[in-house]
Design a protein around this motif. Structure first.
Motif, PDB file in Angstrom:
ATOM      1  N   VAL A  26       0.917  -1.214   0.069  1.00 35.95           N
ATOM      2  CA  VAL A  26       0.020  -0.012   0.050  1.00 35.95           C
ATOM      3  C   VAL A  26       0.971   1.092  -0.061  1.00 35.95           C
ATOM      4  O   VAL A  26       2.134   1.383   0.823  1.00 35.95           O
ATOM      5  N   SER A  27       0.600   2.216  -0.833  1.00 38.43           N
ATOM      6  CA  SER A  27       1.193   3.505  -1.037  1.00 38.43           C
ATOM      7  C   SER A  27       1.017   4.523   0.124  1.00 38.43           C
ATOM      8  O   SER A  27       1.531   5.460   0.440  1.00 38.43           O
ATOM      9  N   PHE A  28      -0.240   4.252   0.654  1.00 33.78           N
ATOM     10  CA  PHE A  28      -0.606   5.566   1.563  1.00 33.78           C
ATOM     11  C   PHE A  28      -1.453   5.137   2.709  1.00 33.78           C
ATOM     12  O   PHE A  28      -2.312   3.959   2.673  1.00 33.78           O
ATOM     13  N   PHE A  29      -1.504   5.722   3.827  1.00 31.00           N
ATOM     14  CA  PHE A  29      -2.263   5.103   5.007  1.00 31.00           C
ATOM     15  C   PHE A  29      -3.081   6.169   5.652  1.00 31.00           C
ATOM     16  O   PHE A  29      -2.309   7.292   5.895  1.00 31.00           O
ATOM     17  N   PRO A  30      -4.406   6.125   5.940  1.00 24.52           N
ATOM     18  CA  PRO A  30      -5.044   7.066   6.681  1.00 24.52           C
ATOM     19  C   PRO A  30      -4.457   6.894   8.097  1.00 24.52           C
ATOM     20  O   PRO A  30      -4.222   5.766   8.547  1.00 24.52           O
TER      21      PRO A  30
END
Length: 314
Positions: free
Chosen positions: A286-290
């Protein structure tokens, strides 16, 4: 050489007894500073022991005995504990400081390699290390003996730290810089995008509105939140590409909720960033995380590049 020094360490371990516990208690209860004194190779070992103790929050410093005889004795107070290190127990520079230490009222302890020495007789307590064979030129080159002393100093420091319930968070306080400090102190909140930089849209937003947010804040995706800012899903660059490949009519007017990933992988803002690298980031492509708070409010976004820039991914 290694075998000789390993044997020396085993001998030192086997020689420990109640006096070691007495040293630990004396250091732990000292109201002043722990002052190590030594000269030559013993002095270098003292400096390393002091560095270890300081990193564990034990108030200590090194005093060179020759400099002490020329004025530096003034840093000693009545509440201090002096630990003199001398393999022979007859080091003249150390022995010459004893009258002044006695007048000041500080307590003198020692770590020595020979019993019945002058230094032992002048000390409150002495840790006497066993006689061992040095690794080169008989007894001429301090090697096995200094290794024993170093290990003994580490053992004292760690025993005191364990007694004080010293934690890795405490350790981080004394190591704020460098990779070690980052691993112990850097939180997700320190590297995340927040406020106006946080990439998110409200539930019910159209693909067009979502795309606008993605273009304005290129984070690799957006978080989908409800009216109370609770995280309910994410919509990524990959989701957008897959949606466009379907050639759906009027795609820009569709509602993003129907295409988002529900229950996404998220990070807590109070978590250590390094723990996230070990336990979450490395296990998911995954490239981004909340980023959420304890109440599941979406408070930020953290991207893979943010972890890389932090230096924690090396």
């Amino acid at each position: 050489m290694f075998d000789l020094e390993i044997d020396a360490l085993q001998s030192a371990k086997d020689s420990l007894g109640p006096t070691f516990c007495d040293f630990v208690e004396a250091i732990d209860t000292c109201q002043g500073h722990i002052i190590f004194m030594g000269i030559g190779k013993s002095g270098h070992i003292c400096e390393k022991i002091v560095a270890t103790m300081q990193s564990l929050g034990i108030k200590s410093y090194f005093l060179h005995p020759a400099e002490a005889l020329h004025g530096d004795l003034g840093i000693i107070s009545q509440k201090d504990m002096i630990i003199a290190v001398s393999n022979s127990g007859e080091t003249s520079e150390i022995l010459n400081t004893i009258p002044s230490i006695s007048k000041i009222g500080a307590s003198l302890y020692s770590i020595i390699g020979r019993s019945n020495s002058t230094l032992q007789k002048e000390s409150v307590k002495s840790l006497i290390l066993p006689t061992v064979k040095e690794a080169f030129l008989g007894s001429l080159v301090p090697s096995s003996s200094t290794t024993m002393t170093l290990a003994l100093g580490d053992a004292l420091a760690i025993a005191i730290a364990e007694h004080r319930n010293f934690t890795k968070n405490d350790f981080g306080i004394y190591h704020p810089n460098g990779l070690l400090g980052k691993k112990l102190t850097l939180k997700i909140s320190d590297i995340m995008l927040s406020g106006d930089d946080n990439s998110y849209v409200l539930s019910g937003s159209t693909i067009q509105q979502t795309l606008y947010e993605m273009c304005k804040k290129p984070a690799g995706g957006v978080s989908i939140v409800d009216a109370n800012q609770h995280l309910i899903g994410v919509f990524t660059d990959g989701d957008l590409r897959r949606l466009f490949n379907k050639s759906i009519p009027n795609v820009m007017e569709l509602i993003v909720d129907n295409f988002m990933t529900m229950s996404p992988i998220s990070l807590n803002k109070n978590d250590l960033a390094y723990d996230a690298v070990l336990n979450t980031i490395s296990d998911h492509n995954v490239s981004f995380f909340p980023v959420i708070d304890k109440d599941n409010h979406c408070v930020g976004t953290v991207r893979m590049i943010d972890f890389i820039k932090s230096g924690l991914m090396g």
